[in-house]
Design a protein around this motif. Structure first.
Motif, mmCIF file in Angstrom:
data_model
loop_
_atom_site.group_PDB
_atom_site.id
_atom_site.type_symbol
_atom_site.label_atom_id
_atom_site.label_comp_id
_atom_site.label_asym_id
_atom_site.label_seq_id
_atom_site.Cartn_x
_atom_site.Cartn_y
_atom_site.Cartn_z
ATOM 1 N N LEU A 155 -72.669 107.239 -4.273
ATOM 2 C CA LEU A 155 -71.956 106.005 -3.959
ATOM 3 C C LEU A 155 -70.445 106.216 -4.029
ATOM 4 O O LEU A 155 -69.688 105.727 -3.174
ATOM 5 C CB LEU A 155 -72.386 104.907 -4.932
ATOM 6 C CG LEU A 155 -71.731 103.535 -4.786
ATOM 7 C CD1 LEU A 155 -72.125 102.903 -3.466
ATOM 8 C CD2 LEU A 155 -72.133 102.633 -5.949
ATOM 9 N N PHE A 156 -69.996 106.963 -5.032
ATOM 10 C CA PHE A 156 -68.561 107.228 -5.191
ATOM 11 C C PHE A 156 -68.083 108.306 -4.216
ATOM 12 O O PHE A 156 -67.013 108.189 -3.617
ATOM 13 C CB PHE A 156 -68.262 107.647 -6.630
ATOM 14 C CG PHE A 156 -68.364 106.524 -7.623
ATOM 15 C CD1 PHE A 156 -67.289 105.681 -7.865
ATOM 16 C CD2 PHE A 156 -69.550 106.283 -8.296
ATOM 17 C CE1 PHE A 156 -67.381 104.631 -8.768
ATOM 18 C CE2 PHE A 156 -69.658 105.230 -9.200
ATOM 19 C CZ PHE A 156 -68.578 104.400 -9.436
ATOM 20 N N LEU A 157 -68.886 109.349 -4.056
ATOM 21 C CA LEU A 157 -68.469 110.469 -3.209
ATOM 22 C C LEU A 157 -68.391 110.079 -1.734
ATOM 23 O O LEU A 157 -67.497 110.532 -1.024
ATOM 24 C CB LEU A 157 -69.430 111.640 -3.382
ATOM 25 C CG LEU A 157 -69.384 112.361 -4.733
ATOM 26 C CD1 LEU A 157 -70.398 113.500 -4.754
ATOM 27 C CD2 LEU A 157 -67.984 112.904 -5.012
ATOM 28 N N VAL A 167 -75.737 107.345 -9.056
ATOM 29 C CA VAL A 167 -74.643 106.572 -8.465
ATOM 30 C C VAL A 167 -73.519 107.475 -7.954
ATOM 31 O O VAL A 167 -72.582 106.988 -7.329
ATOM 32 C CB VAL A 167 -74.064 105.554 -9.479
ATOM 33 C CG1 VAL A 167 -75.102 104.520 -9.850
ATOM 34 C CG2 VAL A 167 -73.526 106.245 -10.722
ATOM 35 N N LEU A 168 -73.640 108.780 -8.207
ATOM 36 C CA LEU A 168 -72.602 109.703 -7.754
ATOM 37 C C LEU A 168 -72.407 109.668 -6.236
ATOM 38 O O LEU A 168 -71.257 109.642 -5.761
ATOM 39 C CB LEU A 168 -72.921 111.122 -8.226
ATOM 40 C CG LEU A 168 -71.846 112.177 -7.987
ATOM 41 C CD1 LEU A 168 -70.552 111.802 -8.701
ATOM 42 C CD2 LEU A 168 -72.328 113.555 -8.462
ATOM 43 N N LEU A 202 -60.873 106.527 -4.936
ATOM 44 C CA LEU A 202 -61.768 105.400 -5.204
ATOM 45 C C LEU A 202 -62.084 104.675 -3.892
ATOM 46 O O LEU A 202 -61.828 103.481 -3.743
ATOM 47 C CB LEU A 202 -61.144 104.434 -6.212
ATOM 48 C CG LEU A 202 -61.139 104.887 -7.680
ATOM 49 C CD1 LEU A 202 -60.343 103.913 -8.531
ATOM 50 C CD2 LEU A 202 -62.568 105.014 -8.218
ATOM 51 N N GLY A 216 -67.567 107.288 -0.169
ATOM 52 C CA GLY A 216 -66.323 106.624 0.211
ATOM 53 C C GLY A 216 -65.147 107.581 0.231
ATOM 54 O O GLY A 216 -64.305 107.526 1.134
ATOM 55 N N ASN A 217 -65.086 108.487 -0.753
ATOM 56 C CA ASN A 217 -63.977 109.444 -0.822
ATOM 57 C C ASN A 217 -64.022 110.436 0.338
ATOM 58 O O ASN A 217 -62.992 110.767 0.929
ATOM 59 C CB ASN A 217 -64.018 110.189 -2.153
ATOM 60 C CG ASN A 217 -63.882 109.258 -3.342
ATOM 61 O OD1 ASN A 217 -63.471 108.107 -3.206
ATOM 62 N ND2 ASN A 217 -64.234 109.731 -4.519
ATOM 63 N N LEU A 236 -64.748 103.736 -2.865
ATOM 64 C CA LEU A 236 -65.700 102.659 -3.145
ATOM 65 C C LEU A 236 -64.999 101.312 -3.249
ATOM 66 O O LEU A 236 -65.553 100.279 -2.862
ATOM 67 C CB LEU A 236 -66.449 102.966 -4.447
ATOM 68 C CG LEU A 236 -67.422 101.907 -4.963
ATOM 69 C CD1 LEU A 236 -68.589 101.765 -3.992
ATOM 70 C CD2 LEU A 236 -67.922 102.268 -6.347
#
Length: 251
Positions: free
Chosen positions: A143-145, A140-141, A75, A147-148, A77
């Motif tokens: 956005l999460f990917l 929004v994918l 996470l 940061g990871n 994000l």
């Protein structure tokens, strides 16, 4: 990253303007990124390295680091705003009050920007359709990917390294296979990380040659040098599970 280092052929004013725009959209203000990253270079792997918190912090317990590393990886994000925002909101922050005031104004600009975006979406009556239709989750994918992926990059470059020396306290990847070269190219050769820390103003296209030059000048030094991303990731996995740490925590 290149803007913070002033490594792009643009004026100082344009450099600041682009950096501020990117920081506002990403939610990490330009001055926050600058202050944290400057300390990352100046105090690599030490407790003063705010970018590698909590892995560099002797006060962070092993249990806390073992839990936090999965938040960081899974996470990003949420983890990234927490890690970077500490320089502004922590009582232990080393920055001057004037800089803190600038940071807070920039955080207000971030909030204002995204509230405006949300307001326009509500006004155009698009939020309900967007939020409640699963097919729109694809938007929004990234956005999460992002940061990871950035957390993984950071860990591959640093996690498990104990030295405070720029070349010994980082993993450097210089390879010849297609995948490794592709990753390095799209990441502005940041994977050639040791030379970047030793020569932060050096153009990214010259980092590989600089690593070759350093190896020839110091044949007795065993640098953490890897020929593929896969090998560097494998080396990272050991510390990821056992002791996610850098500096004194790793030593």
């Amino acid at each position: 990253h290149e803007i913070i280092h002033h490594n792009l052929p643009i004026s100082a004013r344009l450099n600041w303007a682009i950096g501020s725009l990117i920081g506002t959209v990403l939610g990490i203000p330009y001055s926050v990124y600058r202050e944290v990253h400057m300390r990352h270079h100046a105090y690599l792997n030490t407790p003063l390295d705010w970018e590698l918190w909590p892995y560099s912090d002797p006060a962070a317990s092993l249990r806390f680091r073992r839990v936090f590393v999965w938040l960081d990886l899974g996470l990003g994000l949420l983890a990234y705003p927490l890690i970077w925002g500490r320089i502004c909101f922590s009582k232990r922050s080393p920055v001057k009050d004037q800089i803190k005031r600038t940071m807070r104004r920039e955080y207000l600009a971030v909030a204002g920007f995204w509230l405006t975006v949300a307001g326009f979406c509500i006004w155009l009556q698009t939020t309900q359709r967007f939020l409640f239709q699963p097919k729109h989750a694809i938007f929004v994918l990234p956005l999460f990917l992002a940061g990871n992926v950035n957390s993984l990059r950071k860990m591959v470059e640093h996690l498990g390294t104990a030295s405070f020396d720029p070349l010994l306290g980082t993993r450097t990847i210089v390879g010849s296979n297609l995948l490794t070269n592709a990753f390095s190219y799209f990441d502005f050769d940041l994977a050639v990380h040791g030379p970047h820390h030793r020569h932060p103003k050096l153009e990214h296209s010259r980092l590989k040659n600089k690593m070759t030059e350093l190896c020839l000048q110091n044949p007795g030094h065993a640098y953490p040098l890897f020929s593929t991303f896969a090998d560097a990731v494998k080396d990272t996995l050991r510390t990821l599970f056992l002791n996610p740490a850098v500096g004194v925590n790793a030593g």
